[in-house]
Design an enzyme around this catalytic site. Structure first.
Site, PDB file in Angstrom:
ATOM      1  CE1 TYR A 210       8.863  46.137 -29.111  1.00 21.68           C
ATOM      2  CE2 TYR A 210       7.708  46.900 -27.149  1.00 21.68           C
ATOM      3  CZ  TYR A 210       7.687  46.436 -28.445  1.00 21.68           C
ATOM      4  OH  TYR A 210       6.472  46.291 -29.101  1.00 21.68           O
TER       5      TYR A 210
ATOM      6  CB  SER B 185       4.382  49.381 -27.794  1.00 21.22           C
ATOM      7  OG  SER B 185       4.091  48.679 -26.610  1.00 21.22           O
TER       8      SER B 185
HETATM    9  N1  LIG Z   1       1.804  41.863 -30.028  1.00 21.79           N
HETATM   10  C1  LIG Z   1       1.870  42.786 -29.085  1.00 21.79           C
HETATM   11  O1  LIG Z   1       1.557  42.529 -27.896  1.00 21.79           O
HETATM   12  C2  LIG Z   1       2.302  44.187 -29.437  1.00 21.79           C
HETATM   13  C3  LIG Z   1       2.011  45.210 -28.522  1.00 21.79           C
HETATM   14  C4  LIG Z   1       2.390  46.508 -28.815  1.00 21.79           C
HETATM   15  C5  LIG Z   1       3.031  46.781 -30.000  1.00 21.79           C
HETATM   16  N2  LIG Z   1       3.326  45.795 -30.883  1.00 21.79           N
HETATM   17  C6  LIG Z   1       4.025  46.163 -32.119  1.00 21.79           C
HETATM   18  O2  LIG Z   1       3.208  45.780 -33.216  1.00 21.79           O
HETATM   19  C7  LIG Z   1       4.021  45.598 -34.378  1.00 21.79           C
HETATM   20  C8  LIG Z   1       3.626  44.299 -35.044  1.00 21.79           C
HETATM   21  O3  LIG Z   1       3.891  43.244 -34.144  1.00 21.79           O
HETATM   22  P1  LIG Z   1       3.003  41.925 -34.066  1.00 21.79           P
HETATM   23  O4  LIG Z   1       2.659  41.750 -32.647  1.00 21.79           O
HETATM   24  O5  LIG Z   1       1.936  41.938 -35.092  1.00 21.79           O
HETATM   25  O6  LIG Z   1       4.150  40.851 -34.407  1.00 21.79           O
HETATM   26  P2  LIG Z   1       4.166  39.523 -35.304  1.00 21.79           P
HETATM   27  O7  LIG Z   1       2.872  38.813 -35.252  1.00 21.79           O
HETATM   28  O8  LIG Z   1       5.402  38.789 -34.864  1.00 21.79           O
HETATM   29  O9  LIG Z   1       4.391  40.091 -36.785  1.00 21.79           O
HETATM   30  C9  LIG Z   1       5.570  40.768 -37.115  1.00 21.79           C
HETATM   31  C10 LIG Z   1       5.581  41.082 -38.610  1.00 21.79           C
HETATM   32  O10 LIG Z   1       6.765  41.838 -38.898  1.00 21.79           O
HETATM   33  C11 LIG Z   1       7.523  41.171 -39.921  1.00 21.79           C
HETATM   34  N3  LIG Z   1       8.948  41.397 -39.659  1.00 21.79           N
HETATM   35  C12 LIG Z   1       9.649  41.061 -38.538  1.00 21.79           C
HETATM   36  N4  LIG Z   1      10.933  41.378 -38.687  1.00 21.79           N
HETATM   37  C13 LIG Z   1      11.062  41.934 -39.928  1.00 21.79           C
HETATM   38  C14 LIG Z   1      12.172  42.444 -40.673  1.00 21.79           C
HETATM   39  N5  LIG Z   1      13.417  42.424 -40.183  1.00 21.79           N
HETATM   40  N6  LIG Z   1      11.934  42.945 -41.906  1.00 21.79           N
HETATM   41  C15 LIG Z   1      10.673  42.934 -42.420  1.00 21.79           C
HETATM   42  N7  LIG Z   1       9.604  42.464 -41.773  1.00 21.79           N
HETATM   43  C16 LIG Z   1       9.798  41.955 -40.543  1.00 21.79           C
HETATM   44  C17 LIG Z   1       7.113  39.701 -39.814  1.00 21.79           C
HETATM   45  O11 LIG Z   1       7.241  38.999 -41.056  1.00 21.79           O
HETATM   46  P3  LIG Z   1       8.566  38.156 -41.513  1.00 21.79           P
HETATM   47  O12 LIG Z   1       8.996  37.346 -40.338  1.00 21.79           O
HETATM   48  O13 LIG Z   1       8.130  37.358 -42.697  1.00 21.79           O
HETATM   49  O14 LIG Z   1       9.573  39.201 -41.921  1.00 21.79           O
HETATM   50  C18 LIG Z   1       5.631  39.840 -39.483  1.00 21.79           C
HETATM   51  O15 LIG Z   1       4.887  40.073 -40.649  1.00 21.79           O
HETATM   52  C19 LIG Z   1       5.469  45.634 -33.885  1.00 21.79           C
HETATM   53  O16 LIG Z   1       6.042  46.897 -34.206  1.00 21.79           O
HETATM   54  C20 LIG Z   1       5.350  45.470 -32.376  1.00 21.79           C
HETATM   55  O17 LIG Z   1       6.426  46.088 -31.680  1.00 21.79           O
HETATM   56  C21 LIG Z   1       2.970  44.505 -30.624  1.00 21.79           C
END
Ligand SMILES: NC(=O)c1ccc[n+]([C@@H]2O[C@H](COP(=O)([O-])OP(=O)(O)OC[C@H]3O[C@@H](n4cnc5c(N)ncnc54)[C@H](OP(=O)(O)O)[C@@H]3O)[C@@H](O)[C@H]2O)c1
Length: 258
Positions: free
Chosen positions: A155, A145
């Site tokens: 985080y 991130s």
């Molecule tokens: N959205 C943002 O603004 C943003 C910005 C920068 C970086 N990121 C990073 O991008 C990555 C993806 O995030 P996202 O924004 O796409 O989030 P998201 O839409 O909430 O998706 C998260 C995914 O991770 C899975 N997950 C969560 N906890 C888990 C666990 N304990 N074991 C296995 N799978 C798990 C969830 O599926 P289940 O619940 O079915 O397990 C889901 O498929 C993360 O590393 C986040 O830190 C996000």
């Protein structure tokens, strides 16, 4: 035109049921990759697998695993060392965040976060690197991130850890044919903030990215063997400013979101 997949056409994506991970699954299936998709929700994984198989005629295996657990990580690591189904691209994407700040949160929840955000990608990188160097090729994307470049509680500390590891791995294993890249997006429309229960109403529209675009630009950077990919000009500028502005100003700006 969609570029053809590299020689090894299987990708393993963690957190493929929503957000950025799901965008990777759709884009890579479109490019002809077979997939192994990982998350905790089996029903959702199976529905996504069925849709991708029907739409793109690729193979999709499903692994239900909680990556905050030792057994969950081991199950996925086993898939990465399976010589019968070599994985050419690992996307370490699964992640979440606590809504409270360290010092106010439950330390048990912080342990869970450390396991998910640091221990899991470390073990999966280990399994993937050992397999990929043996084959003389492979690619890893660690989803970090832009928060990695700012002081924002545990985080951002977790994300900085994976950024630094990725930078070093990319140098260390380049000669062995393995590219490792940290993807550093800014605010992206996914389920992330909703799952945290955080209100994002005060984040201006210009700061939001689309997951599909984040994924496409990351794959372009991966093809160039970059160690860090920061999608969009605006976040490239913000990340650069974060490195050169006085740290007290960066800390104040960073207080706004994660
Ligand atoms: N959205 C943002 O603004 C943003 C910005 C920068 C970086 N990121 C990073 O991008 C990555 C993806 O995030 P996202 O924004 O796409 O989030 P998201 O839409 O909430 O998706 C998260 C995914 O991770 C899975 N997950 C969560 N906890 C888990 C666990 N304990 N074991 C296995 N799978 C798990 C969830 O599926 P289940 O619940 O079915 O397990 C889901 O498929 C993360 O590393 C986040 O830190 C996000």
């Amino acid at each position: 035109m969609t570029p053809p997949p590299p020689m090894t056409q299987r990708a393993l994506i963690t957190g493929a049921t929503a957000g950025i991970g799901n965008a990777y699954a759709r884009e890579l299936a479109k490019r002809g990759y077979d997939l192994i998709i990982v998350a905790r929700d089996t029903e959702r994984l199976e529905k996504i697998a069925a849709d991708l198989i029907a739409k793109h005629h690729v193979g999709v295996d499903v692994i239900t695993a909680d990556l905050a657990t030792v057994d969950g990580v081991q199950n996925v690591a086993n898939a990465l060392t399976d010589t019968a189904k070599p994985v050419g691209l690992l996307v370490n994407n699964a992640g979440s965040s606590l809504v409270g700040w360290f010092g106010t949160t439950d330390i048990v929840d912080e342990d869970h976060q450390l396991d998910l955000m640091v221990r899991a990608p470390m073990h999966l990188c280990d399994a993937a690197i050992k397999s990929m160097t043996g084959r003389g090729r492979g690619q890893i994307i660690n989803v970090a991130s832009v928060a990695a470049f700012t002081p924002r509680g545990t985080y951002s500390a977790h994300k900085m850890w994976i950024v630094n590891l990725s930078r070093w791995l990319n140098l260390q294993y380049a000669d062995a044919g393995v590219t490792v890249m940290a993807l550093c997006p800014g605010f992206t429309h996914t389920e992330f903030h909703q799952r945290m229960g955080a209100s994002m109403d005060d984040i201006p529209r210009w700061m939001w990215l689309k997951a599909d675009k984040v994924v496409k630009s990351s794959l372009r950077d991966l093809a160039k063997h970059k160690a860090i990919s920061i999608p969009s000009i605006r976040y490239k500028v913000l990340a650069m400013l974060a490195q050169y502005l006085p740290s007290s100003i960066v800390a104040r700006i960073a207080k706004r979101g994660r």
